[in-house]
Design an enzyme around this catalytic site. Structure first.
Site, PDB file in Angstrom:
ATOM      1  N   CYS A 106      29.493 -37.588  39.098  1.00 54.18           N
ATOM      2  CA  CYS A 106      29.337 -37.053  37.747  1.00 54.18           C
ATOM      3  C   CYS A 106      30.599 -37.321  36.921  1.00 54.18           C
ATOM      4  O   CYS A 106      30.866 -38.461  36.573  1.00 54.18           O
ATOM      5  CB  CYS A 106      28.980 -35.565  37.796  1.00 54.18           C
ATOM      6  SG  CYS A 106      28.278 -34.953  36.242  1.00 54.18           S
ATOM      7  N   HIS A 196      24.449 -35.279  41.182  1.00 55.25           N
ATOM      8  CA  HIS A 196      25.184 -34.500  42.183  1.00 55.25           C
ATOM      9  C   HIS A 196      24.498 -34.592  43.547  1.00 55.25           C
ATOM     10  O   HIS A 196      23.488 -33.925  43.786  1.00 55.25           O
ATOM     11  CB  HIS A 196      25.277 -33.031  41.754  1.00 55.25           C
ATOM     12  CG  HIS A 196      26.240 -32.792  40.647  1.00 55.25           C
ATOM     13  ND1 HIS A 196      27.566 -32.497  40.862  1.00 55.25           N
ATOM     14  CD2 HIS A 196      26.071 -32.833  39.298  1.00 55.25           C
ATOM     15  CE1 HIS A 196      28.175 -32.346  39.697  1.00 55.25           C
ATOM     16  NE2 HIS A 196      27.294 -32.552  38.733  1.00 55.25           N
ATOM     17  N   GLU A 198      25.688 -33.462  46.318  1.00 57.04           N
ATOM     18  CA  GLU A 198      26.102 -32.357  47.179  1.00 57.04           C
ATOM     19  C   GLU A 198      25.177 -31.151  47.113  1.00 57.04           C
ATOM     20  O   GLU A 198      25.218 -30.290  47.999  1.00 57.04           O
ATOM     21  CB  GLU A 198      27.541 -31.933  46.847  1.00 57.04           C
ATOM     22  CG  GLU A 198      27.743 -31.249  45.500  1.00 57.04           C
ATOM     23  CD  GLU A 198      27.988 -32.211  44.354  1.00 57.04           C
ATOM     24  OE1 GLU A 198      28.677 -31.822  43.407  1.00 57.04           O
ATOM     25  OE2 GLU A 198      27.478 -33.354  44.396  1.00 57.04           O
ATOM     26  N   SER A 250      37.372  -5.697  60.973  1.00 61.03           N
ATOM     27  CA  SER A 250      36.489  -5.104  59.975  1.00 61.03           C
ATOM     28  C   SER A 250      35.090  -4.874  60.510  1.00 61.03           C
ATOM     29  O   SER A 250      34.300  -4.172  59.893  1.00 61.03           O
ATOM     30  CB  SER A 250      36.400  -6.022  58.761  1.00 61.03           C
ATOM     31  OG  SER A 250      35.745  -7.223  59.106  1.00 61.03           O
ATOM     32  N   GLY A 251      34.764  -5.488  61.636  1.00 61.05           N
ATOM     33  CA  GLY A 251      33.391  -5.497  62.105  1.00 61.05           C
ATOM     34  C   GLY A 251      32.666  -6.754  61.689  1.00 61.05           C
ATOM     35  O   GLY A 251      31.549  -7.006  62.118  1.00 61.05           O
ATOM     36  N   GLY A 252      33.308  -7.562  60.832  1.00 62.56           N
ATOM     37  CA  GLY A 252      32.710  -8.798  60.368  1.00 62.56           C
ATOM     38  C   GLY A 252      33.024  -9.970  61.276  1.00 62.56           C
ATOM     39  O   GLY A 252      33.839  -9.878  62.201  1.00 62.56           O
ATOM     40  N   VAL A 253      32.404 -11.100  60.983  1.00 64.86           N
ATOM     41  CA  VAL A 253      32.534 -12.285  61.824  1.00 64.86           C
ATOM     42  C   VAL A 253      33.935 -12.879  61.745  1.00 64.86           C
ATOM     43  O   VAL A 253      34.521 -13.263  62.766  1.00 64.86           O
ATOM     44  CB  VAL A 253      31.488 -13.343  61.425  1.00 64.86           C
ATOM     45  CG1 VAL A 253      31.677 -14.626  62.230  1.00 64.86           C
ATOM     46  CG2 VAL A 253      30.075 -12.808  61.621  1.00 64.86           C
ATOM     47  N   ASP A 254      34.501 -12.966  60.540  1.00 66.08           N
ATOM     48  CA  ASP A 254      35.774 -13.669  60.365  1.00 66.08           C
ATOM     49  C   ASP A 254      36.899 -13.033  61.176  1.00 66.08           C
ATOM     50  O   ASP A 254      37.615 -13.714  61.915  1.00 66.08           O
ATOM     51  CB  ASP A 254      36.166 -13.701  58.882  1.00 66.08           C
ATOM     52  CG  ASP A 254      35.094 -14.317  58.014  1.00 66.08           C
ATOM     53  OD1 ASP A 254      34.243 -15.048  58.561  1.00 66.08           O
ATOM     54  OD2 ASP A 254      35.096 -14.072  56.796  1.00 66.08           O
ATOM     55  N   SER A 255      37.080 -11.719  61.016  1.00 67.74           N
ATOM     56  CA  SER A 255      38.162 -11.060  61.740  1.00 67.74           C
ATOM     57  C   SER A 255      37.905 -11.070  63.239  1.00 67.74           C
ATOM     58  O   SER A 255      38.842 -11.167  64.039  1.00 67.74           O
ATOM     59  CB  SER A 255      38.347  -9.626  61.237  1.00 67.74           C
ATOM     60  OG  SER A 255      37.169  -8.861  61.420  1.00 67.74           O
ATOM     61  N   ALA A 256      36.637 -10.993  63.645  1.00 65.00           N
ATOM     62  CA  ALA A 256      36.313 -11.009  65.072  1.00 65.00           C
ATOM     63  C   ALA A 256      36.669 -12.346  65.705  1.00 65.00           C
ATOM     64  O   ALA A 256      37.285 -12.408  66.774  1.00 65.00           O
ATOM     65  CB  ALA A 256      34.825 -10.707  65.271  1.00 65.00           C
TER      66      ALA A 256
END
Length: 540
Positions: A106, A196, A198, A250-256
């Protein structure tokens, strides 16, 4: 609630920031020069899906990044500017003269053409949305995908268009609003397109990008989570040495995933702190403690401060004030617990690649804040700790893949995103323990229904919202005046845009019946059919 997210990791602790080499340093790389498109991240994700590391840099820093990264190829993104404007953004000529393959998308096509001697005209033939292009000649991008003479659907979003080719280029596709839709210089391996590739609205877009990565640039794809795991572990060991690390769960995926990866690298030098603020989903605190303390044997400090948080939120109804109150209080509690642990040299955060690049301004001016992000902010400075951010080069889908590589159970790795402020922003209006209990139970029934229907992994995110209104109902022979629960479910590839999930009416009916029968205090259930945009995924 997530300790492990920051909008700009490098700006948090200038004196103690992680300066060790990127894990990606030894891999094949593609540099993406960003001219301000809203979907540039999608380019990077598509390239990574091909097993090739990609990195986004603003056009202002492209020359320095190119010299440092030494990429095998370069992609020029779209953007909102016009190449006809004074001081229009451009690609550094050092990149265009370096002998590496270049793909323009583009705005990237327009600046490539103009900088190399072509002509761009503006204004009169705008194309936005779905369009159809006709292939007028073969080229490497189309190999095995599009045939000469064929017509194919693409997604356009442009006002300007190329009207005269630079020397060495040929036109290989056309569209009603842009007679020169795709251009190719096979000698220099320069290709560019007005549409585009993507976005999902260009059905063959991912294949076109794959051809550029594999066939034009000749890259083999050495970016895997197995390789990343091994290299990240060595990097963590080199950075931390014999020091101690604390990580907010946090209980979330990232921190785990960050915690398990760091623990694999340095063992009991890591201590995790899980702050239960009373705003979690049903049984979430117990599942986090069981997973980390009992399954992985990771040292874990579990702090229940739900009464403190609910007290601070009493009377607060504004969603921004909720977020700020929760964020500030979390920092205070986490800081106190971290000092109680004692002796920590590093703070681990689950910062992801989008957290790093979202903070970039392409105009030099301020960006509009839609919602405040809940993170640990100035914690490292206040506590004189350095940052360990092992996931800062990864997208969310890569984090999930890494989690599976590390052996985290699918039921945990595949969990839907959960906001930092927790149920506080799924309960519009003032928060009370009674409302939270109703919301937890309604949400648990809803998610159970989705899992039983085999739809959990199909849906990007699903949750219940307790609306700040009551409605009249009839249950048995009596009148009720109870709360209304809203159900939300969306499909998405990245969370940047989303469509509501088209449940069968029978599913919605059965779910509403279960919630009303099983959750005391609810007598009406509604389903949210708003997409993003115009709405956001969360209600607050």
């Amino acid at each position: 609630m997530t300790a492990p997210s920051t909008s700009s990791a490098s700006s948090v602790v200038p004196s103690g920031a992680d300066t060790s080499p990127h894990v990606a340093a030894i891999h094949e790389k593609i540099l993406i020069v960003d001219f301000g498109s809203q979907v540039t991240q999608l380019i990077a994700r598509r390239v990574r899906e091909e097993g090739v590391y990609s990195e986004i840099v603003p056009f202002q820093k492209a020359e320095a990044a190119f010299a440092e990264m030494k990429p095998k190829a370069v992609i020029l993104s779209g953007g909102p500017a016009s190449v006809l404007d004074d001081n229009a953004p451009s690609a550094p000529m050092t990149i265009l003269e370096a002998g590496v393959p270049v793909l323009g998308i583009c705005y990237g096509e327009q600046t490539l053409a103009k900088q190399l001697g072509g002509t761009v005209e503006g204004g009169h033939h705008r194309e936005f949305g779905r369009a159809q292009i006709e292939i007028t000649d073969d080229c490497a991008l189309f190999d095995g995908i599009w045939q000469k003479g064929g017509k194919y659907d693409v997604w356009m979003s442009h006002g300007d268009r190329v009207t005269k080719l630079p020397a060495g280029f040929r036109a290989v596709a056309q569209a009603p609003g842009s007679p020169i839709s795709v251009i190719a210089d096979d000698t220099r391996k320069f290709y560019a397109m007005q549409f585009h590739p993507e976005v999902v609205h260009t059905p063959d877009g991912a294949k076109l990008l794959s051809n550029f990565v594999r066939k034009v640039a000749g890259l083999t794809g050495d970016w895997t989570m197995r390789a990343f795991r091994e290299e990240a572990i060595e990097k963590i060991r080199a950075q931390v040495g014999t020091g101690k690390v604390i990580c907010g769960l946090s209980g979330g995926v990232d921190s785990a995933v960050a915690a398990v990866l760091i623990h694999e690298a340095i063992g009991d030098q890591l201590t995790c702190v899980f702050v239960d603020h009373g705003l979690l989903r049903k049984d979430e605190g117990k599942s986090v403690v069981d997973l980390f303390r009992h399954h992985y044997n990771i040292p874990l400090v579990h702090v229940d401060v739900s009464e403190t948080f609910l007290g601070a939120l009493k009377g607060v109804t504004d969603p921004e004030q909720k977020r700020k109150t929760i964020g500030k209080l979390f920092i205070d509690v986490f800081e106190a617990e971290a000092r109680r642990v004692g002796g920590a040299d590093f703070l681990a955060q689950g910062t992801l690649y989008p957290d790093v690049i979202e903070s970039v301004s392409f105009t030099g001016g301020p960006s509009v804040t839609i919602k405040s992000h809940h993170n640990v902010g100035g914690l490292p400075e206040r506590m004189n700790m350095k940052l360990v951010e092992p996931l800062r080069e990864l997208f969310k889908d890569e984090v999930r893949a890494l989690g599976r590589e590390l052996g985290l159970p699918d039921v945990f790795v595949g969990r839907h995103p959960f906001p930092g402020p927790g149920l506080a922003i799924r309960c519009p209006g003032e928060i009370t323990e009674e409302k939270l209990e109703i919301l937890r139970n309604a949400d648990a029934v809803y998610i159970d229904q989705i899992r039983k229907a085999g739809l959990y992994d199909v849906i990007w995110q699903a949750f219940a919202v307790l609306l700040p209104v009551r409605s009249v109902g009839v249950m048995g022979d009596g009148r009720t005046y109870d709360y209304v629960v809203g159900l939300r479910a969306v499909t998405s590839t990245d969370g940047m845009t989303a469509d509501f999930y088209p449940f069968e009416m029978s599913f919605l009916g059965a779910t509403a019946t279960r919630i009303i029968n099983e959750v005391k205090g609810v007598n009406r259930v509604v389903y949210d059919v708003t997409s993003k945009p115009p709405g956001t995924i969360e209600w607050e």
